[in-house]
Write an enzyme that holds these catalytic residues in place. Sequence first.
Site, short mmCIF file in Angstrom:
data_model
loop_
_atom_site.label_atom_id
_atom_site.label_comp_id
_atom_site.label_asym_id
_atom_site.label_seq_id
_atom_site.Cartn_x
_atom_site.Cartn_y
_atom_site.Cartn_z
N ASN A 62 -12.19 -0.66 -1.38
CA ASN A 62 -11.54 -1.19 -0.18
C ASN A 62 -12.34 -0.82 1.06
O ASN A 62 -12.68 0.36 1.25
CB ASN A 62 -10.13 -0.60 -0.05
CG ASN A 62 -9.44 -1.01 1.23
OD1 ASN A 62 -9.05 -2.17 1.38
ND2 ASN A 62 -9.31 -0.09 2.18
N GLU A 63 -12.66 -1.81 1.89
CA GLU A 63 -13.31 -1.58 3.20
C GLU A 63 -14.37 -0.48 3.15
O GLU A 63 -14.36 0.45 3.95
CB GLU A 63 -12.25 -1.27 4.27
CG GLU A 63 -11.33 -2.44 4.52
CD GLU A 63 -10.43 -2.30 5.75
OE1 GLU A 63 -10.34 -1.20 6.32
OE2 GLU A 63 -9.82 -3.32 6.13
N TYR A 86 -7.37 -8.39 11.36
CA TYR A 86 -6.08 -8.23 12.03
C TYR A 86 -6.22 -8.74 13.47
O TYR A 86 -7.29 -8.65 14.05
CB TYR A 86 -5.65 -6.76 12.01
CG TYR A 86 -5.33 -6.26 10.62
CD1 TYR A 86 -4.09 -6.53 10.04
CD2 TYR A 86 -6.26 -5.56 9.87
CE1 TYR A 86 -3.79 -6.09 8.75
CE2 TYR A 86 -5.98 -5.12 8.58
CZ TYR A 86 -4.73 -5.39 8.03
OH TYR A 86 -4.44 -4.96 6.75
N GLU A 114 -6.59 -9.04 3.28
CA GLU A 114 -5.77 -8.38 4.32
C GLU A 114 -5.85 -9.22 5.59
O GLU A 114 -6.95 -9.42 6.13
CB GLU A 114 -6.27 -6.96 4.63
CG GLU A 114 -5.94 -5.96 3.56
CD GLU A 114 -6.27 -4.53 3.96
OE1 GLU A 114 -6.13 -4.19 5.16
OE2 GLU A 114 -6.68 -3.76 3.08
N ASN A 167 -6.80 1.71 2.50
CA ASN A 167 -7.53 2.97 2.71
C ASN A 167 -7.06 4.05 1.73
O ASN A 167 -7.84 4.91 1.33
CB ASN A 167 -7.32 3.46 4.15
CG ASN A 167 -7.90 2.48 5.17
OD1 ASN A 167 -8.77 1.68 4.86
ND2 ASN A 167 -7.41 2.55 6.41
N GLU A 180 0.85 -1.20 0.00
CA GLU A 180 0.00 0.00 0.00
C GLU A 180 0.89 1.25 0.00
O GLU A 180 2.00 1.24 0.55
CB GLU A 180 -0.91 0.00 1.24
CG GLU A 180 -1.79 1.26 1.31
CD GLU A 180 -2.92 1.17 2.32
OE1 GLU A 180 -3.03 0.15 3.04
OE2 GLU A 180 -3.72 2.14 2.39
N GLN A 223 1.29 -6.23 5.57
CA GLN A 223 1.65 -5.95 4.21
C GLN A 223 3.02 -6.56 3.93
O GLN A 223 3.41 -7.44 4.69
CB GLN A 223 1.64 -4.44 4.00
CG GLN A 223 0.22 -3.86 4.28
CD GLN A 223 0.03 -2.41 3.85
OE1 GLN A 223 0.89 -1.82 3.23
NE2 GLN A 223 -1.11 -1.82 4.19
O1 AHR Z 1 -3.25 -2.58 6.08
C1 AHR Z 1 -3.50 -1.39 6.74
C2 AHR Z 1 -4.93 -0.90 6.55
O2 AHR Z 1 -5.80 -1.78 7.21
C3 AHR Z 1 -5.47 -0.86 5.15
O3 AHR Z 1 -5.16 0.34 4.51
C4 AHR Z 1 -6.94 -0.95 5.34
O4 AHR Z 1 -7.60 -1.55 4.25
C5 AHR Z 1 -7.10 -1.72 6.64
O5 AHR Z 1 -7.95 -1.08 7.53
#
Ligand code: AHR
Length: 423
Positions: free
Chosen positions: A171-172, A243, A291, A71, A26, A348
């Site tokens: 994305n999201e 995450y 992700e 993001n 990213e 990432q």
């Molecule tokens: O990977 C970091 C961020 O986590 C990304 O930009 C977003 O898609 C997610 O919230």
Amino acid sequence: MKCTVHASKNFVIGTADKRLFSSFVEQLGRCVYGGIYEKDHPLADEDGLRTDVLNLVKELDVPMVRFPGGNYVSNHRWEDSVGPVEERPMRLDLAWKALDPNQFGIKEFMDWCQKVGTEPMMALNLGTRGIDEAKDLVEYCNHPGGTALSELRKSHGSEAPYDIRMWCLGNEMDGPWQVGHKTAEEYGRLASEVGKALKLFDPSLELVACGSSNSDMPTFPAWEETVLDHTWDIADYLSLHMYFRNDENDAETFLASSKKMDEFIETIVHVCDYVKTKKRSKKTMYLSFDEWNVWFHSNEQDKAEPDWKVGKHILEDVYTFEDALVVGCLLNSLLKHCDRVKVACLAQLVNVIAPIMTEDGGPSWAQTIYWPFYYASKYGRGGEVLDIRLNVPSMKTISMERYHMQMQCLCTMRKNRNLICSW
Ligand code: AHR
């Protein structure tokens, strides 16, 4: 207690797609600037790519890399990132409160992919932009020639089309933090029309619709149902993000993180199959877990990092052995669901919650989480995953109990307000 593991080659879950070992670059922090690209670094090649980082990435044998966000993509104009680098504008990136110099754009990323030996997975901005910009970007990247945008690409030094096969429809988009955040209805409609336009250009493109940002989102899993209602015909995959953290210093729960990943995947599979039945469809919706990782170590230090500069030192988690164990278990969870999860991106790749770290102007190295990913990528792909049965001691994790209690409370509150409970 005696521990037993039952495995039989007759009980196969599926074949592990090599794209389960994909990753994510990213335009965030030092992932690009100071990570994969640092033109004044002593080890940079003629394109400004750090060859030490290239070698570490090559070792991981990552089959596909998602780009440019995250993001970030939801407030990015792709046109700023093509053409002569000296003419590209400096922009504000509102997602990460940073400066975006656009020096590493689409061509630079495609050249990097070629050097690394990986495929691109391109994300479209469906936050601030829509059908026009998405179809223009696809024409710029994939059309051979003879149109305004394909000729523009050629004039920028790329004669052959990039032929990018996989595209993320935003994305999201369920996240209030997202620039251009949308309701499921708003997003579903937009994604279906963007997807329709892309498939009119090339029906063989693979499209990923946005699922929930994580299973704690208040709109999960109603979001998935509404989005799939709209995008069923054009989407090939639904995305999942998650995450994992251990900021309460609860090792037992943290080490059981893959249970949460299992539950998330299995719930989404049920939602997909529910929509399939509702639509009397024969299509199977596959999942793109684009992700996932451990992310929490850097949260406090990030608050002190000044805004509006290039290459902010943010999300620079330094990983432990415990994190490596969790990453290993998460990889097992992905493998265990390989009949439906076809794509997964470790988020990432460099410096930003990443297996590879660098110092500006200095060395690069592999973090602890590099190794489970390395071995899974090396030995996990292409093989058949067996449906094993375990008979081993188990333990209750306190936070999991608390998590389920919270969910029950929320359910009761919703029921009392005559709302449909989604759990
Ligand atoms: O990977 C970091 C961020 O986590 C990304 O930009 C977003 O898609 C997610 O919230």
